[in-house]
Design an enzyme around this catalytic site. Structure first.
Site, PDB file in Angstrom:
ATOM      1  N   ASP A 157      -7.337   2.982  -3.090  1.00 52.39           N
ATOM      2  CA  ASP A 157      -7.089   1.916  -3.517  1.00 52.39           C
ATOM      3  C   ASP A 157      -6.431   1.921  -5.130  1.00 52.39           C
ATOM      4  O   ASP A 157      -6.872   2.452  -5.795  1.00 52.39           O
ATOM      5  CB  ASP A 157      -8.228   1.002  -4.150  1.00 52.39           C
ATOM      6  CG  ASP A 157      -8.217  -0.731  -4.330  1.00 52.39           C
ATOM      7  OD1 ASP A 157      -7.316  -0.546  -3.305  1.00 52.39           O
ATOM      8  OD2 ASP A 157      -9.072  -1.283  -4.208  1.00 52.39           O
ATOM      9  N   HIS A 180       2.900   2.358  -3.904  1.00 53.38           N
ATOM     10  CA  HIS A 180       2.646   2.301  -2.580  1.00 53.38           C
ATOM     11  C   HIS A 180       3.629   3.765  -2.404  1.00 53.38           C
ATOM     12  O   HIS A 180       2.969   5.286  -2.161  1.00 53.38           O
ATOM     13  CB  HIS A 180       2.905   1.778  -1.744  1.00 53.38           C
ATOM     14  CG  HIS A 180       2.211   0.633  -1.518  1.00 53.38           C
ATOM     15  ND1 HIS A 180       0.961   0.265  -1.347  1.00 53.38           N
ATOM     16  CD2 HIS A 180       2.145  -0.566  -1.573  1.00 53.38           C
ATOM     17  CE1 HIS A 180       0.503  -0.650  -1.571  1.00 53.38           C
ATOM     18  NE2 HIS A 180       1.668  -1.300  -1.651  1.00 53.38           N
ATOM     19  N   LEU A 202      -8.009  22.002   8.907  1.00 51.02           N
ATOM     20  CA  LEU A 202      -8.732  20.924   8.211  1.00 51.02           C
ATOM     21  C   LEU A 202      -8.367  19.852   9.091  1.00 51.02           C
ATOM     22  O   LEU A 202      -7.363  19.816   9.420  1.00 51.02           O
ATOM     23  CB  LEU A 202      -7.917  20.448   6.740  1.00 51.02           C
ATOM     24  CG  LEU A 202      -8.119  19.370   6.336  1.00 51.02           C
ATOM     25  CD1 LEU A 202      -9.252  18.474   5.692  1.00 51.02           C
ATOM     26  CD2 LEU A 202      -6.557  18.845   5.168  1.00 51.02           C
TER      27      LEU A 202
HETATM   28  C1  IPE Z   1      -9.241  -1.123   1.269  1.00 47.97           C
HETATM   29  O1  IPE Z   1      -8.380  -1.819   0.154  1.00 47.97           O
HETATM   30  C2  IPE Z   1      -8.045  -1.080   1.681  1.00 47.97           C
HETATM   31  C3  IPE Z   1      -7.460  -0.099   2.412  1.00 47.97           C
HETATM   32  C4  IPE Z   1      -7.389   0.866   1.012  1.00 47.97           C
HETATM   33  C5  IPE Z   1      -7.030   0.328   3.326  1.00 47.97           C
HETATM   34  P1  IPE Z   1      -7.781  -3.160  -0.411  1.00 47.97           P
HETATM   35  O2  IPE Z   1      -7.263  -3.744  -1.734  1.00 47.97           O
HETATM   36  O3  IPE Z   1      -7.132  -3.988   0.692  1.00 47.97           O
HETATM   37  O4  IPE Z   1      -9.402  -3.752  -0.394  1.00 47.97           O
HETATM   38  P2  IPE Z   1      -9.913  -5.919  -0.776  1.00 47.97           P
HETATM   39  O5  IPE Z   1      -9.594  -6.108  -0.324  1.00 47.97           O
HETATM   40  O6  IPE Z   1      -9.513  -5.565  -2.334  1.00 47.97           O
HETATM   41  O7  IPE Z   1     -11.288  -5.285  -0.781  1.00 47.97           O
HETATM   42  C1  IPE Z   2      -4.326   0.217  -1.345  1.00 44.59           C
HETATM   43  O1  IPE Z   2      -3.818  -0.898  -3.330  1.00 44.59           O
HETATM   44  C2  IPE Z   2      -2.915   0.464  -1.192  1.00 44.59           C
HETATM   45  C3  IPE Z   2      -3.221  -0.023   0.296  1.00 44.59           C
HETATM   46  C4  IPE Z   2      -4.294  -0.812   0.579  1.00 44.59           C
HETATM   47  C5  IPE Z   2      -2.446   0.012   1.794  1.00 44.59           C
HETATM   48  P1  IPE Z   2      -3.723  -2.094  -3.565  1.00 44.59           P
HETATM   49  O2  IPE Z   2      -2.559  -2.430  -2.626  1.00 44.59           O
HETATM   50  O3  IPE Z   2      -5.139  -2.833  -2.860  1.00 44.59           O
HETATM   51  O4  IPE Z   2      -3.659  -1.798  -4.717  1.00 44.59           O
HETATM   52  P2  IPE Z   2      -3.952  -3.181  -5.709  1.00 44.59           P
HETATM   53  O5  IPE Z   2      -6.022  -2.877  -5.505  1.00 44.59           O
HETATM   54  O6  IPE Z   2      -3.536  -4.114  -5.551  1.00 44.59           O
HETATM   55  O7  IPE Z   2      -4.013  -2.875  -7.132  1.00 44.59           O
HETATM   56 MG    MG Z   3      -6.294  -2.892  -3.674  1.00 43.82          MG
END
Ligand code: IPE
Ligand code: IPE
Ligand code: MG
Length: 318
Positions: free
Chosen positions: A26, A43, A137
């Site tokens: 995240d 990303h 792995l």
């Molecule tokens: C969790 O991240 C899901 C992934 C990393 C794929 P999100 O950013 O989507 O989670 P929430 O919505 O903040 O809980």
């Molecule tokens: C996690 O990073 C990646 C995915 C959920 C695909 P986020 O896109 O949730 O990044 P933040 O939480 O907005 O920083």
């Molecule tokens: Mg996020």
């Protein structure tokens, strides 16, 4: 391939290196925002962090790495971000599968893949097939995955296979469900990491995390590197050593009992690398571990490499 059941039933093994690490990656969006870049830049850097962490997992001898790439709730993001994420997933599959295979890594994708574009589904299927017998792995990408979906699909599958249970109205026991869960091919994670500062599970492996050590870090995913992974690993080892983890010393298994499928897999991989895959695959496949050890002792021990390698890894077994 054994089916791993719940650690609520068996005493989990204590080990300094986790056997299975599961990560919620995240913070990509925030990483980009801090740099006044579009989210897609975060990303993209996130994919590079995945490469680093896969390499680190291999170096540290971790058997299973599971990465949450796209949750069943992430479809709610703006359409253009979803399509960028799909494009990145497609390109990553195109570019990375060959490299994973060259490095002896098995790829699995878990989640409801039926919603993905046909090209992505095709690449998942061929990637999983090509890498299926790689023992080094197991890298699982959780895509359109949700923990609640997983439990529901396991229950559906259980009743599909046991229609009599449905008719009898027999209670469904947890142990009966476990083999139908999406990650039944892996032991339950012993270390969970979430980057990006949030401290929640976000519908990730709800069932499988029952006894997992949880590790949260503020570090944003694109900045997560080998040193951070080392920190998480050291913290995990410390909890195991100081007894703050769920496992007590007296319950630890002996070294011989720890001769798991993982080290057997690695042994096989090293052997195939040494003697040449083509000549020996069919010869080795049906062997039991005992026959394999006997084979090493009789035919291969004379080579220096194998002698050193065997004594390092099998000193107590041979
Ligand atoms: C969790 O991240 C899901 C992934 C990393 C794929 P999100 O950013 O989507 O989670 P929430 O919505 O903040 O809980
Ligand atoms: C996690 O990073 C990646 C995915 C959920 C695909 P986020 O896109 O949730 O990044 P933040 O939480 O907005 O920083
Ligand atoms: Mg996020």
């Amino acid at each position: 391939m054994p089916v791993f059941t719940s650690s609520t039933r068996d005493i989990p093994e204590a080990r300094d290196v986790p056997r299975h690490v599961a990560i919620i990656m995240d913070g990509n969006g925030r990483w980009a925002k801090q740099r006044l870049l579009p989210r897609v830049a975060g990303h993209r850097r996130g994919v590079e962090a995945v490469r680093t962490i896969v390499r680190t997992a291999v170096e540290r001898g971790i058997g299973y790495l599971t990465l949450f790439a796209f949750s069943s709730e992430n479809w709610r993001r703006p359409a253009d971000e979803v399509s960028i994420l799909m494009e990145l997933f497609l390109r990553s599959l195109e570019v990375e599968v060959g490299k994973l295979h060259d490095n002896g890594i098995r790829l699995k994708v878990t989640g409801d893949t039926s919603r993905f574009d046909g090209r992505i589904r095709g690449l998942i299927e061929s990637g999983e097939t090509i890498t299926a017998s790689n023992p080094r792995l197991t890298l699982t990408i959780a895509a359109n995955y949700g923990g609640r979906w997983d439990i529901a699909q396991a229950a559906r599958e259980y009743y599909r296979r046991h229609p009599e249970a449905l008719a009898d109205g027999a209670p469904l026991e947890p142990d009966a469900l476990a083999p139908y869960l999406a990650l039944a091919y892996a032991p339950e994670p012993d270390l969970f990491i979430r980057t990006g500062g949030e401290q929640r599970i976000s519908n990730f492996l709800l069932w499988q995390l029952a006894y997992t050590e949880l590790w949260f870090t503020d570090r944003l995913w694109p900045d997560f590197d080998a040193a951070c992974a080392g920190g998480a690993n050291d913290g995990f080892a410390r909890r195991i050593r100081t007894g703050t983890a769920a496992v007590r010393d007296s319950e630890r298994k002996t070294r011989a009992q720890k001769m798991t499928e993982d080290s057997w897999g690695r042994a096989r991989h090293e052997l195939l690398k040494t003697v040449g895959q083509n000549n020996f695959t069919t010869w080795i496949e049906p062997l039991t571990l005992a026959e394999f050890q006997d084979g090493i002792a009789r035919f291969l021990a004379p080579t220096n490499f194998m002698r050193d390698w065997v004594s390092r890894n099998f000193a107590e077994q041979i």
